[in-house]
Design a protein around this motif. Sequence first.
Motif, PDB file in Angstrom:
ATOM      1  N   LYS A   3       0.769  -1.214   0.003  1.00 33.00           N
ATOM      2  CA  LYS A   3      -0.091  -0.205   0.112  1.00 33.00           C
ATOM      3  C   LYS A   3       0.840   1.234  -0.018  1.00 33.00           C
ATOM      4  O   LYS A   3       0.444   2.229  -0.573  1.00 33.00           O
ATOM      5  CB  LYS A   3      -1.151  -0.025   1.140  1.00 33.00           C
ATOM      6  CG  LYS A   3      -2.236   1.094   1.178  1.00 33.00           C
ATOM      7  CD  LYS A   3      -3.146   0.608   1.999  1.00 33.00           C
ATOM      8  CE  LYS A   3      -3.050   0.959   3.334  1.00 33.00           C
ATOM      9  NZ  LYS A   3      -4.340   0.882   4.089  1.00 33.00           N
ATOM     10  N   SER A   4       1.982   1.182   0.774  1.00 27.51           N
ATOM     11  CA  SER A   4       2.799   2.522   0.705  1.00 27.51           C
ATOM     12  C   SER A   4       3.561   2.851  -0.355  1.00 27.51           C
ATOM     13  O   SER A   4       3.525   3.815  -1.034  1.00 27.51           O
ATOM     14  CB  SER A   4       3.888   2.421   2.112  1.00 27.51           C
ATOM     15  OG  SER A   4       4.659   1.528   1.756  1.00 27.51           O
ATOM     16  N   ALA A   7       0.843   4.206  -2.621  1.00 33.45           N
ATOM     17  CA  ALA A   7       0.606   5.621  -2.697  1.00 33.45           C
ATOM     18  C   ALA A   7       1.758   6.261  -3.148  1.00 33.45           C
ATOM     19  O   ALA A   7       1.611   7.676  -3.605  1.00 33.45           O
ATOM     20  CB  ALA A   7       0.448   5.616  -0.990  1.00 33.45           C
ATOM     21  N   GLY A  22      -1.630   8.671  -0.107  1.00 35.12           N
ATOM     22  CA  GLY A  22      -1.940   7.719   0.952  1.00 35.12           C
ATOM     23  C   GLY A  22      -3.421   7.770   1.534  1.00 35.12           C
ATOM     24  O   GLY A  22      -4.181   6.705   1.680  1.00 35.12           O
ATOM     25  N   GLU A  23      -3.920   9.037   1.743  1.00 32.17           N
ATOM     26  CA  GLU A  23      -5.327   9.212   2.132  1.00 32.17           C
ATOM     27  C   GLU A  23      -6.335   8.883   0.893  1.00 32.17           C
ATOM     28  O   GLU A  23      -7.449   8.347   1.186  1.00 32.17           O
ATOM     29  CB  GLU A  23      -5.274  10.654   2.724  1.00 32.17           C
ATOM     30  CG  GLU A  23      -4.930  10.900   3.702  1.00 32.17           C
ATOM     31  CD  GLU A  23      -4.941  12.299   4.167  1.00 32.17           C
ATOM     32  OE1 GLU A  23      -5.500  13.335   3.297  1.00 32.17           O
ATOM     33  OE2 GLU A  23      -4.507  12.829   5.181  1.00 32.17           O
ATOM     34  N   VAL A  25      -5.728   6.526  -1.526  1.00 36.23           N
ATOM     35  CA  VAL A  25      -5.668   5.169  -1.554  1.00 36.23           C
ATOM     36  C   VAL A  25      -6.445   4.482  -0.665  1.00 36.23           C
ATOM     37  O   VAL A  25      -7.420   3.810  -0.657  1.00 36.23           O
ATOM     38  CB  VAL A  25      -4.073   4.641  -1.592  1.00 36.23           C
ATOM     39  CG1 VAL A  25      -4.048   3.252  -1.211  1.00 36.23           C
ATOM     40  CG2 VAL A  25      -3.477   4.977  -2.869  1.00 36.23           C
ATOM     41  N   ASP A  26      -6.218   4.909   0.674  1.00 36.69           N
ATOM     42  CA  ASP A  26      -7.358   4.652   1.730  1.00 36.69           C
ATOM     43  C   ASP A  26      -8.597   4.926   1.608  1.00 36.69           C
ATOM     44  O   ASP A  26      -9.452   3.927   1.813  1.00 36.69           O
ATOM     45  CB  ASP A  26      -6.795   5.356   3.130  1.00 36.69           C
ATOM     46  CG  ASP A  26      -5.398   4.657   3.705  1.00 36.69           C
ATOM     47  OD1 ASP A  26      -4.964   3.696   3.209  1.00 36.69           O
ATOM     48  OD2 ASP A  26      -4.711   5.464   4.536  1.00 36.69           O
ATOM     49  N   ALA A  27      -9.077   5.994   1.301  1.00 38.04           N
ATOM     50  CA  ALA A  27     -10.563   6.307   0.593  1.00 38.04           C
ATOM     51  C   ALA A  27     -11.159   5.387  -0.444  1.00 38.04           C
ATOM     52  O   ALA A  27     -12.158   4.695  -0.073  1.00 38.04           O
ATOM     53  CB  ALA A  27     -10.463   7.830   0.350  1.00 38.04           C
ATOM     54  N   ILE A  29     -10.134   2.305  -1.107  1.00 37.00           N
ATOM     55  CA  ILE A  29     -10.035   0.843  -0.276  1.00 37.00           C
ATOM     56  C   ILE A  29     -11.278   0.798   0.644  1.00 37.00           C
ATOM     57  O   ILE A  29     -11.894  -0.210   0.646  1.00 37.00           O
ATOM     58  CB  ILE A  29      -8.785   0.528   0.297  1.00 37.00           C
ATOM     59  CG1 ILE A  29      -7.809   0.170  -0.607  1.00 37.00           C
ATOM     60  CG2 ILE A  29      -9.007  -0.664   1.135  1.00 37.00           C
ATOM     61  CD1 ILE A  29      -6.373   0.184  -0.037  1.00 37.00           C
ATOM     62  N   ASP A  30     -11.467   2.014   1.191  1.00 34.70           N
ATOM     63  CA  ASP A  30     -12.655   2.101   2.308  1.00 34.70           C
ATOM     64  C   ASP A  30     -14.041   1.863   1.591  1.00 34.70           C
ATOM     65  O   ASP A  30     -15.001   1.319   1.913  1.00 34.70           O
ATOM     66  CB  ASP A  30     -12.553   3.090   3.016  1.00 34.70           C
ATOM     67  CG  ASP A  30     -11.268   2.999   4.293  1.00 34.70           C
ATOM     68  OD1 ASP A  30     -11.010   1.944   4.203  1.00 34.70           O
ATOM     69  OD2 ASP A  30     -10.945   3.848   4.810  1.00 34.70           O
ATOM     70  N   THR A  33     -14.524  -1.353  -0.053  1.00 33.64           N
ATOM     71  CA  THR A  33     -14.864  -2.546   1.090  1.00 33.64           C
ATOM     72  C   THR A  33     -16.352  -2.045   1.619  1.00 33.64           C
ATOM     73  O   THR A  33     -17.140  -3.307   1.631  1.00 33.64           O
ATOM     74  CB  THR A  33     -14.000  -2.476   2.113  1.00 33.64           C
ATOM     75  OG1 THR A  33     -12.770  -2.455   1.754  1.00 33.64           O
ATOM     76  CG2 THR A  33     -14.106  -3.176   3.229  1.00 33.64           C
TER      77      THR A  33
END
Length: 88
Positions: A3-4, A7, A22-23, A25-27, A29-30, A33
């Motif tokens: 993941k890093s 990003a 990174g934020e 990519v997290d958004a 994925i969330d 999901t």
Amino acid sequence: MNKSELAKAVADASGITRTQAGEAVDAVIDSVTGAVKKGDTVQLAGFGTFHPKHREAREVRNPRTGEKMMSKAKTSLAFRPASSFKDI
């Protein structure tokens, strides 16, 4: 690629900071999901489709004792790649 590293690649390709990438990519994925957990299908053109896959309860056998038992029904994530990935 983890993941890093993803990003970092997003940051390099888009010209934003690694923290912002990174934020992002997290958004993503969330969001994927959360949608799949609700039972929705997520289609990303040129990448693939994420969808929930339901498995019914079934009779299984314990290999150590030979005892028959029932497994639980469950829903898991399934991914079907786009046709562009099938040639890799």
